[in-house]
Design a protein around this motif. Structure first.
Motif, PDB file in Angstrom:
ATOM      1  N   ASP A 315     -33.301 -95.757  89.507  1.00 51.74           N
ATOM      2  CA  ASP A 315     -32.431 -95.177  88.491  1.00 51.74           C
ATOM      3  C   ASP A 315     -31.043 -95.802  88.598  1.00 51.74           C
ATOM      4  N   ASP A 316     -30.146 -95.396  87.716  1.00 45.93           N
ATOM      5  CA  ASP A 316     -28.833 -96.031  87.623  1.00 45.93           C
ATOM      6  C   ASP A 316     -27.997 -95.805  88.880  1.00 45.93           C
ATOM      7  N   ALA A 317     -27.039 -96.687  89.089  1.00 43.09           N
ATOM      8  CA  ALA A 317     -26.092 -96.533  90.191  1.00 43.09           C
ATOM      9  C   ALA A 317     -25.071 -95.445  89.847  1.00 43.09           C
ATOM     10  N   THR A 318     -24.356 -94.991  90.872  1.00 44.76           N
ATOM     11  CA  THR A 318     -23.469 -93.837  90.723  1.00 44.76           C
ATOM     12  C   THR A 318     -22.112 -94.105  91.363  1.00 44.76           C
ATOM     13  N   ILE A 319     -21.069 -93.622  90.705  1.00 43.27           N
ATOM     14  CA  ILE A 319     -19.730 -93.542  91.298  1.00 43.27           C
ATOM     15  C   ILE A 319     -19.326 -92.078  91.308  1.00 43.27           C
ATOM     16  N   LYS A 320     -18.869 -91.605  92.466  1.00 45.80           N
ATOM     17  CA  LYS A 320     -18.510 -90.193  92.628  1.00 45.80           C
ATOM     18  C   LYS A 320     -17.067 -90.091  93.099  1.00 45.80           C
ATOM     19  N   VAL A 321     -16.350 -89.135  92.510  1.00 44.76           N
ATOM     20  CA  VAL A 321     -14.963 -88.876  92.894  1.00 44.76           C
ATOM     21  C   VAL A 321     -14.859 -87.432  93.365  1.00 44.76           C
ATOM     22  N   ASP A 322     -14.271 -87.231  94.538  1.00 46.55           N
ATOM     23  CA  ASP A 322     -14.004 -85.890  95.064  1.00 46.55           C
ATOM     24  C   ASP A 322     -12.500 -85.661  95.080  1.00 46.55           C
ATOM     25  N   TRP A 323     -12.086 -84.436  94.692  1.00 45.88           N
ATOM     26  CA  TRP A 323     -10.676 -84.093  94.694  1.00 45.88           C
ATOM     27  C   TRP A 323     -10.442 -82.798  95.468  1.00 45.88           C
ATOM     28  N   ALA A 324      -9.295 -82.711  96.077  1.00 44.59           N
ATOM     29  CA  ALA A 324      -8.721 -81.437  96.514  1.00 44.59           C
ATOM     30  C   ALA A 324      -7.567 -81.141  95.572  1.00 44.59           C
ATOM     31  N   LEU A 325      -7.643 -80.017  94.869  1.00 47.70           N
ATOM     32  CA  LEU A 325      -6.626 -79.652  93.877  1.00 47.70           C
ATOM     33  C   LEU A 325      -5.825 -78.440  94.351  1.00 47.70           C
ATOM     34  N   SER A 326      -4.567 -78.421  93.985  1.00 50.46           N
ATOM     35  CA  SER A 326      -3.698 -77.303  94.375  1.00 50.46           C
ATOM     36  C   SER A 326      -3.930 -76.053  93.531  1.00 50.46           C
ATOM     37  N   LEU A 369     -19.110 -87.810  82.166  1.00 47.64           N
ATOM     38  CA  LEU A 369     -18.868 -87.187  83.459  1.00 47.64           C
ATOM     39  C   LEU A 369     -19.700 -85.921  83.618  1.00 47.64           C
ATOM     40  N   LEU A 370     -20.273 -85.789  84.784  1.00 46.19           N
ATOM     41  CA  LEU A 370     -20.874 -84.546  85.219  1.00 46.19           C
ATOM     42  C   LEU A 370     -19.990 -84.038  86.348  1.00 46.19           C
ATOM     43  N   LEU A 371     -19.351 -82.884  86.148  1.00 44.41           N
ATOM     44  CA  LEU A 371     -18.305 -82.409  87.042  1.00 44.41           C
ATOM     45  C   LEU A 371     -18.670 -81.048  87.611  1.00 44.41           C
ATOM     46  N   GLY A 372     -18.342 -80.847  88.897  1.00 42.75           N
ATOM     47  CA  GLY A 372     -18.583 -79.573  89.547  1.00 42.75           C
ATOM     48  C   GLY A 372     -17.294 -78.927  90.025  1.00 42.75           C
ATOM     49  N   GLN A 373     -17.068 -77.684  89.591  1.00 45.60           N
ATOM     50  CA  GLN A 373     -15.923 -76.894  90.058  1.00 45.60           C
ATOM     51  C   GLN A 373     -16.441 -75.982  91.178  1.00 45.60           C
ATOM     52  N   MET A 374     -16.331 -76.462  92.413  1.00 45.27           N
ATOM     53  CA  MET A 374     -17.040 -75.814  93.497  1.00 45.27           C
ATOM     54  C   MET A 374     -16.399 -74.507  93.934  1.00 45.27           C
ATOM     55  N   THR A 375     -15.084 -74.414  93.911  1.00 47.93           N
ATOM     56  CA  THR A 375     -14.446 -73.152  94.292  1.00 47.93           C
ATOM     57  C   THR A 375     -14.667 -72.101  93.216  1.00 47.93           C
ATOM     58  N   THR A 376     -14.765 -72.515  91.967  1.00 44.70           N
ATOM     59  CA  THR A 376     -15.118 -71.588  90.893  1.00 44.70           C
ATOM     60  C   THR A 376     -16.504 -70.999  91.141  1.00 44.70           C
ATOM     61  N   ALA A 377     -17.408 -71.832  91.672  1.00 47.74           N
ATOM     62  CA  ALA A 377     -18.771 -71.374  91.960  1.00 47.74           C
ATOM     63  C   ALA A 377     -18.874 -70.640  93.288  1.00 47.74           C
ATOM     64  N   ASP A 378     -18.015 -70.980  94.250  1.00 47.71           N
ATOM     65  CA  ASP A 378     -18.088 -70.402  95.599  1.00 47.71           C
ATOM     66  C   ASP A 378     -16.685 -70.390  96.194  1.00 47.71           C
ATOM     67  N   TRP A 390     -15.604 -82.207  92.196  1.00 53.83           N
ATOM     68  CA  TRP A 390     -16.149 -83.563  92.195  1.00 53.83           C
ATOM     69  C   TRP A 390     -16.598 -83.903  90.778  1.00 53.83           C
ATOM     70  N   ALA A 391     -16.738 -85.186  90.536  1.00 53.99           N
ATOM     71  CA  ALA A 391     -17.343 -85.659  89.288  1.00 53.99           C
ATOM     72  C   ALA A 391     -18.075 -86.951  89.592  1.00 53.99           C
ATOM     73  N   TYR A 392     -19.192 -87.148  88.921  1.00 59.07           N
ATOM     74  CA  TYR A 392     -19.832 -88.457  89.053  1.00 59.07           C
ATOM     75  C   TYR A 392     -20.162 -89.013  87.683  1.00 59.07           C
ATOM     76  N   THR A 393     -20.308 -90.322  87.651  1.00 61.95           N
ATOM     77  CA  THR A 393     -20.712 -91.036  86.451  1.00 61.95           C
ATOM     78  C   THR A 393     -21.599 -92.185  86.871  1.00 61.95           C
ATOM     79  N   HIS A 394     -22.409 -92.650  85.946  1.00 65.47           N
ATOM     80  CA  HIS A 394     -23.326 -93.744  86.267  1.00 65.47           C
ATOM     81  C   HIS A 394     -22.763 -95.085  85.801  1.00 65.47           C
ATOM     82  N   VAL A 395     -23.158 -96.118  86.531  1.00 62.79           N
ATOM     83  CA  VAL A 395     -22.790 -97.500  86.219  1.00 62.79           C
ATOM     84  C   VAL A 395     -24.033 -98.362  86.423  1.00 62.79           C
ATOM     85  N   PRO A 396     -24.047 -99.566  85.876  1.00 59.43           N
ATOM     86  CA  PRO A 396     -25.237-100.410  86.041  1.00 59.43           C
ATOM     87  C   PRO A 396     -25.490-100.762  87.497  1.00 59.43           C
ATOM     88  N   ARG A 397     -26.755-100.954  87.826  1.00 62.96           N
ATOM     89  CA  ARG A 397     -27.114-101.409  89.166  1.00 62.96           C
ATOM     90  C   ARG A 397     -26.694-102.861  89.349  1.00 62.96           C
TER      91      ARG A 397
END
Length: 529
Positions: A315-326, A369-378, A390-397
């Motif tokens: 399947d496609d390659a992935t780039i993921k970004v994680d943030w700590a937000l105030s 973008l597929l994004l997860g608000q983790m503190t909102t969930a937990d 976090w958010a991830y998106t796909h890019v070509p292999r």
């Protein structure tokens, strides 16, 4: 160091740990070997952005995990697992800032999609009613061993021949066509198409409808839950359960080869040369090419299987970004403020363009973008008043991603976010960007950033997964079983691949084991002659 056990499991991802638990329940002595320093594979949590911010390194939301018969049978709540939910399941934010909402209350979902077109609310509730009728048999057919004889027969009895054929047609449809046939407005269509893109299938690719429909329906029934405390808590519960039954997990012990003699798997050899003898079975929670070509070796395989593996499609390659937000993301969409999962960056045609760019080996100009608000969930995921995201998106292999290029892609992701949440960048305390190489470095099974261990395209599903053949966990090597997501039913944290492999091993060792192997052997000879 040499060991002797009934079964050795290579890899401690959820599939490997489910397989180990199923075998331990049957009284087998089981050892799980993991190359990394911690168990979990693509289900792990760590503080990689800022102190106090718990970031899921790979997967995060688990509707299939809650609904899976394989995981459900293990009663992991008795071993400390607790689930947590965001107020709402998912919001898809359109480029013009309209949004469609998926809720655990189907009436709320219907109300949302109904704002896009008259009649769509009733049509959506009709789909959910169909789901409630066929839910158990659909999950049994999709997640159980292939072919799904019992669950498939029950599904056919429930639907009848005419509706059964229509359901089978839906299962292979592109999600755009399925949406067009049932809905008039963009809201319902985008919820289906966005969920289909949790695989690598765009709106116009065959087979996308069943994935989009399944996740949308599950989202209303069980939500998109997260383990309280981090994804790693799911793995911790699996490990505790296994250990309570006498099983063991050894981390930092990579496997170098599967030992094969006389067409049978005898055990494995680790990177230090240590031998683990397996009296009954070897199960591998690794991608199919890694098992066959790296651990077994071509000399032990039919030449046709080796040829088929050359055509294996990732399947496609992935780039993921994680943030700590105030603080929480300042969405202009109220739906997005309350959702654990947010899709953004494209409407339906935008999703099609995104998928087409990937198919043509082009980096999409605007990332979906597929994004997860983790503190909102937990709320345990970060200090009070902050947000772990976090958010991830796909890019070509095959693309080479230098650190500078990754930084610029992450900046582009933030531009999309800033458009729908002005002030987002002012909240960023820390950011970590992971490209395909970084993801594979953390987990060798995420080959080139492929998170589903092979395409979800219909040409590599069911009897074609991982190659044209039996589509079961059995392999051409006796007592060796493929337990990873390259096997049917594929990617997702559901444990079904591991459970199917364990059951195949138990069947091989049962009273009819000789007959079982004769049937499997005949099938494999027919495929690989």
């Amino acid at each position: 160091m040499n060991d002797e056990v009934d079964a050795v499991v290579v890899g401690s991802g959820p599939n490997g740990l489910v397989a180990a638990n199923v075998l331990a329940d049957a009284g087998w002595d089981v050892l799980v070997l993991e190359a990394a320093d911690t168990p979990g594979g693509a289900v792990r949590t760590a503080e990689i952005t800022a102190p106090g911010f718990r970031n899921d390194l790979f997967s995060a939301f688990y509707p299939l995990g809650v609904a899976s018969p394989a995981l459900g049978a293990l009663d992991l709540e008795e071993h400390g697992l607790r689930w947590s939910h965001a107020p709402e399941v998912l919001a898809h934010v359109f480029p013009d800032d309209r949004s469609a909402l998926l809720s655990r209350d189907p009436e709320r979902t219907a109300k949302s999609v109904g704002t896009f077109a008259a009649g769509d609310a009733d049509a959506w509730l009709a789909e959910f009613e169909t789901w409630r009728r066929v839910r158990d048999d659909v999950l049994g057919s999709l997640l159980g061993p292939f072919p799904p004889v019992r669950s498939g027969a029950r599904l056919l009895r429930e639907l009848g021949a005419a509706d059964g054929l229509r359901f089978a047609r839906m299962a292979v449809q592109p999600v755009r066509r399925f949406g067009d046939e049932r809905f008039r407005g963009d809201g319902a269509k985008i919820l289906l198409a966005g969920n289909a893109l949790h695989t690598d299938l765009g709106p116009d690719q065959a087979g996308g409808a069943v994935f989009g429909w399944l996740l949308a329906m599950l989202g209303q029934e069980v939500g998109f839950p997260v383990p309280r405390g981090g994804a790693g808590e799911l793995v911790a519960a699996l490990v505790r359960r296994l250990e309570s039954r006498g099983g063991r997990v050894e981390c930092g012990r990579p496997v170098r080869e599967v030992v094969v003699a006389g067409g049978r798997a005898l055990g494995v050899r680790d990177a230090q040369g240590g031998l683990v003898r397996a009296r009954r079975a070897v199960l591998a929670d690794v991608p199919a090419p890694a098992l066959y070509l790296d651990l077994v070796g071509e000399e032990h395989l039919p030449s046709r299987l080796v040829d088929d593996l050359a055509a294996f499609e990732w399947d496609d390659a992935t780039i993921k970004v994680d943030w700590a937000l105030s603080g929480p993301i300042p969405w202009t969409s109220e739906d997005a403020r309350r959702a654990g999962t947010v899709h953004l960056g494209a409407d339906l045609n935008g999703l099609a363009g995104f998928a087409n760019d990937l198919a043509c080996d082009r980096v999409p100009r605007t990332p979906f973008l597929l994004l997860g608000q983790m503190t909102t969930a937990d709320p345990t995921r970060s200090p009070e008043g902050t947000e772990s995201v976090w958010a991830y998106t796909h890019v070509p292999r095959g693309e080479v991603w230098s650190q500078d290029r990754l930084r610029r892609r992450a900046d582009r992701v933030e531009q999309v976010l800033e458009r729908h949440a002005p002030g987002f960048r002012d909240l960023v305390l820390a950011r970590v960007v992971s490209g395909p190489a970084e993801l594979q470095e953390r987990n060798s099974s995420v080959v080139g950033g492929a998170i589903n261990a092979g395409t979800s395209g219909i040409h590599q599903q069911l009897v074609f997964r991982p190659t044209p053949g039996l589509s079961r966990a059995d392999t051409p090597v006796d007592r060796l079983y493929l337990a990873g997501a390259s096997a049917h039913p594929g990617g997702g944290v559901h444990g079904a691949c591991g459970a199917n492999a364990a059951r195949a091993a138990l069947a091989r060792e049962g009273h009819a084991g000789g007959a079982y192997r004769a049937v499997v052997g005949a099938a494999l000879r027919a495929v690989y002659r």
